[in-house]
Design a protein around this motif. Sequence first.
Motif, PDB file in Angstrom:
ATOM      1  N   ASP A  37       2.285   1.666  -3.377  1.00 16.91           N
ATOM      2  CA  ASP A  37       1.267   2.204  -4.290  1.00 16.91           C
ATOM      3  C   ASP A  37       1.096   3.702  -4.074  1.00 16.91           C
ATOM      4  OD1 ASP A  37       0.785  -0.207  -5.477  1.00 16.91           O
ATOM      5  OD2 ASP A  37      -1.038  -0.669  -4.307  1.00 16.91           O
ATOM      6  N   ARG A  38       1.048   4.135  -2.851  1.00 14.25           N
ATOM      7  CA  ARG A  38       0.907   5.558  -2.545  1.00 14.25           C
ATOM      8  C   ARG A  38       2.104   6.341  -3.061  1.00 14.25           C
ATOM      9  NH1 ARG A  38      -1.196   5.934   3.675  1.00 14.25           N
ATOM     10  NH2 ARG A  38      -3.208   4.926   3.343  1.00 14.25           N
ATOM     11  N   GLU A  96       0.834  -1.196   0.000  1.00 13.54           N
ATOM     12  CA  GLU A  96       0.000   0.000   0.000  1.00 13.54           C
ATOM     13  C   GLU A  96       0.863   1.238   0.000  1.00 13.54           C
ATOM     14  OE1 GLU A  96      -3.156   2.051   3.007  1.00 13.54           O
ATOM     15  OE2 GLU A  96      -3.179  -0.141   2.899  1.00 13.54           O
TER      16      GLU A  96
END
Length: 151
Positions: free
Chosen positions: A140-141, A137
């Motif tokens: 991805d950010r 995550e």
Amino acid sequence: MQLRTLLLLVVAGLIAVFVALNWAVVMAPSTLSLGFMDIQASLGLVMLGLMVLLATLFLVYIVYLQGSVLMDGRRHARELQANRELADKAEASRFSELRAFLEAELTKLAAQNVALKTELGQRIEESGNGIAACIGELEDRLEHKTPPAGN
């Protein structure tokens, strides 16, 4: 030799010496009454015979007592041995029961150990998956926030 035995031997010896010194008087005839008739006999010899008879009766009684004590001692020894064997068997039985109890407890502890290891492995795997998801995550950010280098 015990003091009592020595004392009895000394007394018997003194009686024998007394009878030997007074043998003529011991053997002197006299008239003795038996209650229903009178007889001529040596009073000393009759008394000496009665004393020997009494001593013999006492010796027989002592032998009987010693024999009964020995038999009781042997019987008690056999009973004691039987009780000792019974106690040893009971003790062995308690040890076998304790061994069975300890083996059952060790089996339970081993099963709990396996269950805890399995649960710990699952939790580690879940934590690893959670951390991997968090890292993914974050990646991805970071990829969405930073513009591509080629633009």
